[in-house]
Design a protein around this motif. Sequence first.
Motif, PDB file in Angstrom:
ATOM      1  N   CYS A  40      46.627   5.272 -56.354  1.00  0.00           N
ATOM      2  CA  CYS A  40      46.053   3.949 -55.825  1.00  0.00           C
ATOM      3  C   CYS A  40      44.797   4.652 -54.878  1.00  0.00           C
ATOM      4  CB  CYS A  40      47.425   4.282 -54.196  1.00  0.00           C
ATOM      5  SG  CYS A  40      48.383   3.060 -54.051  1.00  0.00           S
ATOM      6  N   TRP A  41      44.409   5.405 -55.108  1.00  0.00           N
ATOM      7  CA  TRP A  41      42.935   6.627 -54.986  1.00  0.00           C
ATOM      8  C   TRP A  41      42.167   6.467 -56.453  1.00  0.00           C
ATOM      9  CZ3 TRP A  41      41.661  10.036 -51.237  1.00  0.00           C
ATOM     10  CH2 TRP A  41      42.204  10.028 -50.337  1.00  0.00           C
ATOM     11  N   GLU A  42      41.256   6.405 -55.964  1.00  0.00           N
ATOM     12  CA  GLU A  42      39.745   5.079 -57.318  1.00  0.00           C
ATOM     13  C   GLU A  42      38.573   6.893 -57.409  1.00  0.00           C
ATOM     14  OE1 GLU A  42      39.486   4.455 -59.787  1.00  0.00           O
ATOM     15  OE2 GLU A  42      41.284   2.773 -59.287  1.00  0.00           O
ATOM     16  N   GLU A  43      38.326   6.936 -58.489  1.00  0.00           N
ATOM     17  CA  GLU A  43      37.194   8.123 -58.241  1.00  0.00           C
ATOM     18  C   GLU A  43      35.118   6.598 -58.563  1.00  0.00           C
ATOM     19  OE1 GLU A  43      36.908  11.977 -59.826  1.00  0.00           O
ATOM     20  OE2 GLU A  43      39.438  11.231 -60.519  1.00  0.00           O
ATOM     21  N   ALA A  44      34.302   7.246 -58.263  1.00  0.00           N
ATOM     22  CA  ALA A  44      33.263   7.168 -59.000  1.00  0.00           C
ATOM     23  C   ALA A  44      32.466   7.834 -59.095  1.00  0.00           C
ATOM     24  CB  ALA A  44      33.012   5.782 -57.543  1.00  0.00           C
ATOM     25  N   ASP A  45      31.345   7.819 -59.785  1.00  0.00           N
ATOM     26  CA  ASP A  45      30.903   8.739 -60.667  1.00  0.00           C
ATOM     27  C   ASP A  45      29.856   8.686 -60.088  1.00  0.00           C
ATOM     28  OD1 ASP A  45      30.389  10.597 -62.661  1.00  0.00           O
ATOM     29  OD2 ASP A  45      29.880   9.662 -64.302  1.00  0.00           O
ATOM     30  N   SER A  46      28.810   7.777 -59.248  1.00  0.00           N
ATOM     31  CA  SER A  46      27.480   7.642 -58.752  1.00  0.00           C
ATOM     32  C   SER A  46      27.814   7.324 -57.441  1.00  0.00           C
ATOM     33  CB  SER A  46      26.630   7.276 -59.578  1.00  0.00           C
ATOM     34  OG  SER A  46      26.669   5.550 -60.167  1.00  0.00           O
ATOM     35  N   GLY A  47      26.548   7.233 -56.762  1.00  0.00           N
ATOM     36  CA  GLY A  47      26.205   6.215 -55.695  1.00  0.00           C
ATOM     37  C   GLY A  47      26.086   7.448 -54.595  1.00  0.00           C
ATOM     38  N   ASP A  48      25.910   7.054 -53.258  1.00  0.00           N
ATOM     39  CA  ASP A  48      25.632   7.831 -52.025  1.00  0.00           C
ATOM     40  C   ASP A  48      26.142   7.182 -50.788  1.00  0.00           C
ATOM     41  OD1 ASP A  48      23.400   6.037 -51.763  1.00  0.00           O
ATOM     42  OD2 ASP A  48      22.038   7.173 -52.028  1.00  0.00           O
ATOM     43  N   ALA A  49      26.252   7.888 -49.964  1.00  0.00           N
ATOM     44  CA  ALA A  49      26.832   7.362 -48.350  1.00  0.00           C
ATOM     45  C   ALA A  49      25.597   5.761 -48.114  1.00  0.00           C
ATOM     46  CB  ALA A  49      26.165   8.617 -47.415  1.00  0.00           C
ATOM     47  N   GLU A  50      24.618   5.500 -48.166  1.00  0.00           N
ATOM     48  CA  GLU A  50      23.711   3.958 -48.266  1.00  0.00           C
ATOM     49  C   GLU A  50      24.369   3.409 -49.553  1.00  0.00           C
ATOM     50  OE1 GLU A  50      19.044   2.651 -48.021  1.00  0.00           O
ATOM     51  OE2 GLU A  50      19.666   4.781 -48.501  1.00  0.00           O
ATOM     52  N   ALA A  82      22.244  20.056 -60.713  1.00  0.00           N
ATOM     53  CA  ALA A  82      22.015  19.470 -59.600  1.00  0.00           C
ATOM     54  C   ALA A  82      21.999  17.628 -60.226  1.00  0.00           C
ATOM     55  CB  ALA A  82      20.066  19.775 -59.998  1.00  0.00           C
ATOM     56  N   ASN A  83      22.254  16.981 -59.223  1.00  0.00           N
ATOM     57  CA  ASN A  83      22.303  15.523 -59.468  1.00  0.00           C
ATOM     58  C   ASN A  83      23.737  15.462 -59.668  1.00  0.00           C
ATOM     59  OD1 ASN A  83      19.665  14.654 -59.636  1.00  0.00           O
ATOM     60  ND2 ASN A  83      19.095  15.701 -61.518  1.00  0.00           N
ATOM     61  N   LYS A  84      24.721  15.442 -59.234  1.00  0.00           N
ATOM     62  CA  LYS A  84      25.907  14.771 -59.470  1.00  0.00           C
ATOM     63  C   LYS A  84      26.545  14.404 -57.927  1.00  0.00           C
ATOM     64  CE  LYS A  84      29.693  17.310 -61.275  1.00  0.00           C
ATOM     65  NZ  LYS A  84      30.809  17.941 -61.098  1.00  0.00           N
ATOM     66  N   SER A  85      26.362  13.346 -58.077  1.00  0.00           N
ATOM     67  CA  SER A  85      26.966  12.087 -56.967  1.00  0.00           C
ATOM     68  C   SER A  85      27.908  11.604 -57.525  1.00  0.00           C
ATOM     69  CB  SER A  85      25.889  12.208 -56.208  1.00  0.00           C
ATOM     70  OG  SER A  85      26.255  10.487 -55.444  1.00  0.00           O
ATOM     71  N   ASP A  86      29.791  12.247 -56.505  1.00  0.00           N
ATOM     72  CA  ASP A  86      31.046  11.845 -57.189  1.00  0.00           C
ATOM     73  C   ASP A  86      31.794  12.068 -56.346  1.00  0.00           C
ATOM     74  OD1 ASP A  86      30.036  12.531 -59.393  1.00  0.00           O
ATOM     75  OD2 ASP A  86      31.737  12.692 -60.254  1.00  0.00           O
ATOM     76  N   TRP A  87      32.365  10.553 -56.057  1.00  0.00           N
ATOM     77  CA  TRP A  87      33.344   9.960 -55.105  1.00  0.00           C
ATOM     78  C   TRP A  87      35.009  10.157 -55.386  1.00  0.00           C
ATOM     79  CZ3 TRP A  87      31.627   6.866 -50.426  1.00  0.00           C
ATOM     80  CH2 TRP A  87      30.677   6.838 -50.065  1.00  0.00           C
ATOM     81  N   LEU A  88      35.895  10.166 -54.569  1.00  0.00           N
ATOM     82  CA  LEU A  88      36.942   9.995 -54.168  1.00  0.00           C
ATOM     83  C   LEU A  88      37.640   8.876 -53.264  1.00  0.00           C
ATOM     84  CD1 LEU A  88      39.928  10.823 -55.511  1.00  0.00           C
ATOM     85  CD2 LEU A  88      39.759  12.706 -54.182  1.00  0.00           C
ATOM     86  N   PHE A  89      37.670   8.098 -53.310  1.00  0.00           N
ATOM     87  CA  PHE A  89      38.626   6.823 -52.267  1.00  0.00           C
ATOM     88  C   PHE A  89      39.690   6.636 -51.986  1.00  0.00           C
ATOM     89  CE2 PHE A  89      35.429   4.735 -56.049  1.00  0.00           C
ATOM     90  CZ  PHE A  89      36.879   3.677 -55.385  1.00  0.00           C
ATOM     91  N   SER A  90      40.247   6.410 -51.155  1.00  0.00           N
ATOM     92  CA  SER A  90      41.391   5.972 -50.868  1.00  0.00           C
ATOM     93  C   SER A  90      41.858   4.007 -50.985  1.00  0.00           C
ATOM     94  CB  SER A  90      41.472   6.569 -49.496  1.00  0.00           C
ATOM     95  OG  SER A  90      41.532   5.454 -48.287  1.00  0.00           O
ATOM     96  N   PRO A  91      43.513   4.504 -50.383  1.00  0.00           N
ATOM     97  CA  PRO A  91      43.724   2.834 -49.950  1.00  0.00           C
ATOM     98  C   PRO A  91      42.846   1.979 -49.377  1.00  0.00           C
ATOM     99  CG  PRO A  91      45.419   4.376 -50.075  1.00  0.00           C
ATOM    100  CD  PRO A  91      44.112   4.933 -50.503  1.00  0.00           C
ATOM    101  N   GLU A  92      43.376   1.590 -48.433  1.00  0.00           N
ATOM    102  CA  GLU A  92      43.123   0.472 -47.390  1.00  0.00           C
ATOM    103  C   GLU A  92      43.785   0.768 -46.061  1.00  0.00           C
ATOM    104  OE1 GLU A  92      39.245  -2.923 -47.191  1.00  0.00           O
ATOM    105  OE2 GLU A  92      41.551  -3.389 -48.691  1.00  0.00           O
ATOM    106  N   PHE A  93      43.532   0.967 -45.312  1.00  0.00           N
ATOM    107  CA  PHE A  93      44.878   1.646 -44.132  1.00  0.00           C
ATOM    108  C   PHE A  93      44.615   0.643 -43.053  1.00  0.00           C
ATOM    109  CE2 PHE A  93      43.978   5.516 -46.219  1.00  0.00           C
ATOM    110  CZ  PHE A  93      45.059   5.821 -45.987  1.00  0.00           C
ATOM    111  N   ASP A  94      45.696  -0.177 -42.217  1.00  0.00           N
ATOM    112  CA  ASP A  94      45.436  -1.107 -40.975  1.00  0.00           C
ATOM    113  C   ASP A  94      45.680  -0.073 -40.012  1.00  0.00           C
ATOM    114  OD1 ASP A  94      45.536  -3.105 -39.076  1.00  0.00           O
ATOM    115  OD2 ASP A  94      47.495  -3.756 -40.323  1.00  0.00           O
ATOM    116  N   LEU A  95      44.429  -0.113 -38.679  1.00  0.00           N
ATOM    117  CA  LEU A  95      44.984   1.217 -38.019  1.00  0.00           C
ATOM    118  C   LEU A  95      45.328   0.439 -36.145  1.00  0.00           C
ATOM    119  CD1 LEU A  95      41.856   3.092 -38.718  1.00  0.00           C
ATOM    120  CD2 LEU A  95      43.893   3.546 -39.207  1.00  0.00           C
ATOM    121  N   SER A  96      46.103  -1.051 -36.619  1.00  0.00           N
ATOM    122  CA  SER A  96      46.569  -1.590 -35.439  1.00  0.00           C
ATOM    123  C   SER A  96      48.074  -0.262 -35.172  1.00  0.00           C
ATOM    124  CB  SER A  96      46.990  -3.249 -36.080  1.00  0.00           C
ATOM    125  OG  SER A  96      46.515  -3.478 -36.494  1.00  0.00           O
ATOM    126  N   GLY A  97      48.066  -0.433 -34.100  1.00  0.00           N
ATOM    127  CA  GLY A  97      49.119  -0.036 -32.938  1.00  0.00           C
ATOM    128  C   GLY A  97      48.674   1.884 -33.266  1.00  0.00           C
TER     129      GLY A  97
END
Length: 344
Positions: A40-50, A82-97
């Motif tokens: 349920c978690w994914e990685e990405a090898d590039s990309g910034d916060a923008e 230098a220049n590494k920019s790697d992501w680790l991102f979660s599943p989606e969450f429903d924050l109702s309640g």
Amino acid sequence: MRQKLLLFFITLFLTMIASAQCDIVTPNYYEDFSVIPNECWEEADSGDAESGPMDIGSGSWLAEGFLNNGLSGAYRINLYLANKSDWLFSPEFDLSGGPFQVDFDFGIMAWDSSTTAGTLGSDDTVQLLLTNDGGTTWIPLLTYDENSEVSVEGEHPIIDLTAYSGETVQFGILASEGEVDDIEDVEVFVDNFRVRNLITCFEPIALNANNLNFTSADISWEEQGTATSWNIEYGVAGFTLGTGTMINGVTETMYSVTDLTNNTAYDYYVQSVCGEEYSNFAGPFTFTTTLQTNFDIDCVGDGSLTQDYCYGDGGATDPIILTYTSADGTPLNLTFNSKLHGMS
């Protein structure tokens, strides 16, 4: 302009595919990363916060023991060149309640060390980000940089998600080395990721045990909230919480546990008490009492005494010395019967 738009929609599409591998999660949620890669978690090898995560499906986040203790159970990334920019991102969450919070264990260690904390390079950053529009924008919630001081024991950041109540969100952890090739060579760790109801009474942290004896130990912890008393539960290692020995209303962040059995492993848990509220129990922390090497025998009052004693093979360089003392000078008659472990 066409190329930028195409790149944006490709990134958004890949993010949606990655997050679709698991259903949208309704908190409470807990991930201990005992299995990596995590479905349920994914990685990405590039990309910034923008731009958001790019090159989804690979990256430099790997399995490692938290703070280099062990070989698995946490995500870890090495920040050096230098220049590494790697992501680790979660599943989606429903924050109702809600309201809810997100919290996790975080650490920065010097390369290949479990005893020396690390410091990020001059333009290195590690960020926790959130998207509430399916990956179009990523909002920084927490940032570590060259000025961040994280102890050798790590820390446990907690972020209030009240502002996002009722929304569907996804979290990203972005580790970036920037463009400067600094000399800093560190490992960044993430573990025990939670999205749960907003807590006002926090669990203790940094559980420890010192001054181990054959019948006692000093256990300690740190308070991360405003609690002024704590409950302790302890027992032989592996006991089920709720079946151990309870000590309630301790008013210091240290307690001496006594009347233990020598050469025995024990677990303990600690709970914060915040007025009418109680935290979850933190733990277990495991410690082992020492071997007993001296005995006080009252032969007058107790008569003959049988003592079972388990000891290791110290050899000539590290002998085991048993001391028996006669308080009034009366000669002691000692009889020893011994056997090897597992043999009669």
